[in-house]
Design a protein around this motif. Structure first.
Motif, mmCIF file in Angstrom:
data_model
loop_
_atom_site.group_PDB
_atom_site.id
_atom_site.type_symbol
_atom_site.label_atom_id
_atom_site.label_comp_id
_atom_site.label_asym_id
_atom_site.label_seq_id
_atom_site.Cartn_x
_atom_site.Cartn_y
_atom_site.Cartn_z
ATOM 1 N N GLY A 139 -0.431 -56.527 -45.325
ATOM 2 C CA GLY A 139 0.931 -56.741 -44.849
ATOM 3 C C GLY A 139 1.465 -58.061 -45.375
ATOM 4 O O GLY A 139 0.752 -59.071 -45.358
ATOM 5 N N ILE A 140 2.716 -58.052 -45.828
ATOM 6 C CA ILE A 140 3.343 -59.285 -46.345
ATOM 7 C C ILE A 140 4.634 -59.512 -45.563
ATOM 8 O O ILE A 140 5.492 -58.629 -45.483
ATOM 9 C CB ILE A 140 3.668 -59.170 -47.854
ATOM 10 N N GLU A 141 4.770 -60.702 -44.994
ATOM 11 C CA GLU A 141 5.916 -61.004 -44.125
ATOM 12 C C GLU A 141 6.200 -62.500 -44.218
ATOM 13 O O GLU A 141 5.291 -63.295 -44.496
ATOM 14 C CB GLU A 141 5.565 -60.571 -42.685
ATOM 15 N N VAL A 142 7.472 -62.878 -43.974
ATOM 16 C CA VAL A 142 7.829 -64.301 -43.987
ATOM 17 C C VAL A 142 8.087 -64.850 -42.580
ATOM 18 O O VAL A 142 8.153 -66.064 -42.392
ATOM 19 C CB VAL A 142 9.087 -64.563 -44.860
ATOM 20 N N HIS A 143 8.218 -63.962 -41.601
ATOM 21 C CA HIS A 143 8.638 -64.364 -40.252
ATOM 22 C C HIS A 143 7.402 -64.742 -39.406
ATOM 23 O O HIS A 143 6.603 -63.876 -39.046
ATOM 24 C CB HIS A 143 9.375 -63.172 -39.624
ATOM 25 N N HIS A 144 7.260 -66.053 -39.131
ATOM 26 C CA HIS A 144 6.018 -66.524 -38.516
ATOM 27 C C HIS A 144 5.687 -65.914 -37.147
ATOM 28 O O HIS A 144 4.536 -65.556 -36.912
ATOM 29 C CB HIS A 144 6.016 -68.053 -38.446
ATOM 30 N N PRO A 145 6.663 -65.786 -36.209
ATOM 31 C CA PRO A 145 6.294 -65.166 -34.920
ATOM 32 C C PRO A 145 5.764 -63.738 -35.105
ATOM 33 O O PRO A 145 4.812 -63.331 -34.429
ATOM 34 C CB PRO A 145 7.610 -65.175 -34.136
ATOM 35 N N GLY A 146 6.362 -62.989 -36.029
ATOM 36 C CA GLY A 146 5.891 -61.620 -36.294
ATOM 37 C C GLY A 146 4.465 -61.625 -36.819
ATOM 38 O O GLY A 146 3.637 -60.798 -36.417
ATOM 39 N N ILE A 147 4.178 -62.570 -37.708
ATOM 40 C CA ILE A 147 2.822 -62.658 -38.261
ATOM 41 C C ILE A 147 1.840 -63.000 -37.136
ATOM 42 O O ILE A 147 0.763 -62.411 -37.036
ATOM 43 C CB ILE A 147 2.763 -63.723 -39.393
ATOM 44 N N GLY A 148 2.235 -63.951 -36.263
ATOM 45 C CA GLY A 148 1.384 -64.308 -35.117
ATOM 46 C C GLY A 148 1.110 -63.089 -34.250
ATOM 47 O O GLY A 148 -0.027 -62.845 -33.814
ATOM 48 N N HIS A 149 2.143 -62.305 -33.994
ATOM 49 C CA HIS A 149 2.000 -61.100 -33.162
ATOM 50 C C HIS A 149 1.018 -60.124 -33.820
ATOM 51 O O HIS A 149 0.118 -59.582 -33.161
ATOM 52 C CB HIS A 149 3.376 -60.441 -32.994
ATOM 53 N N LEU A 150 1.189 -59.921 -35.111
ATOM 54 C CA LEU A 150 0.297 -58.997 -35.825
ATOM 55 C C LEU A 150 -1.151 -59.469 -35.752
ATOM 56 O O LEU A 150 -2.077 -58.667 -35.531
ATOM 57 C CB LEU A 150 0.715 -58.883 -37.286
#
Ligand SMILES: C[S@@+](CC[C@H](N)C(=O)[O-])C[C@H]1O[C@@H](n2cnc3c(N)ncnc32)[C@H](O)[C@@H]1O
Length: 210
Positions: free
Chosen positions: A63-74
């Protein structure tokens, strides 16, 4: 960002995270095994990505994402579910594809509800444009699949028009149009919010010509 998400970004990063950079990724080494590779761009809070990865243990998920809260959730969900075949990058997916993922290395790319940029003057900011489609075509293996979903009708139609005429792509829908949501794709957070507002959803499924 919640305290738990913040903690996850430090404590769980070593386990699931891959640092971005310029060097090609040693994919087999990073996952510890040879398996088909699925890449999701812009996974948001990652709920649909972890659900797909849990249901599909034979595939390596990136998974590639720039949004830090979303990454934390994942990261928190990946830990809870004990996933060993999911890795995460905190980076611009275009840069990762251009610099770090080898050509013909990916079995499936999925992009669910890319930022719609609905105003005409902002359309140039949309992720999915001709040059991006060419980049995806290079990175997919022969017969690899591209799955896109959006609830923005004019974006959906512009992507369909682009892919239907771009060389090297086969529309998996028999009428060259949209595809019903495949059972393997769980509704995403962004999608559910749109549905509550009465939005329709369009799925597009294309294959890289063999
Ligand atoms: C509208 S949200 C959809 C999130 C999720 N897929 C969903 O359906 O709930 C789009 C996501 O794409 C991410 N994104 C946008 N451009 C990106 C890029 N170049 N690389 C990685 N992620 C990106 C945004 O941070 C955002 O989380």
């Amino acid at each position: 960002m919640t305290r738990a998400q913040h903690r996850a970004l430090t404590d769980l990063w070593e386990r699931f995270g891959i640092e971005s950079g310029n060097a090609p990724l040693p994919i087999v080494e990073l996952f510890g095994r040879q398996a088909p590779l699925m890449v999701e761009i812009g996974f948001g809070d990652g709920e649909s990505l972890v659900a797909m990865a849990s249901a599909d243990p034979e595939v390596n998920y990136l998974g590639i994402e720039v949004h830090h809260p979303g990454i934390g959730h994942l990261l928190l969900r990946a830990e809870e579910l004990g996933l060993t075949h999911l890795r995460v990058m905190r980076a611009d997916a275009v840069e990762v594809l251009e610099r770090q993922l080898p050509d013909e290395s990916i079995d499936r790319i999925q992009i669910f509800f890319p930022d719609p940029w609905p105003k005409a003057r902002h359309h140039k900011r949309r992720l999915i444009q001709g040059s991006f489609i060419e980049l995806l075509a290079r990175k997919l293996k022969s017969a690899g699949q591209l799955h896109i979903a959006t609830d923005c009708e004019d974006y959906a139609r512009s992507i369909l028009d682009l892919l239907n005429v771009a060389p090297g792509w086969v529309n998996m829908a028999s009428d060259h149009g949209f595809t019903p949501r495949p059972a393997y794709r769980p509704p995403t957070k962004f999608e559910q919010r749109g549905r509550r507002l009465g939005h329709e959803v369009w799925d597009l499924l294309f294959m890289r010509r063999k």
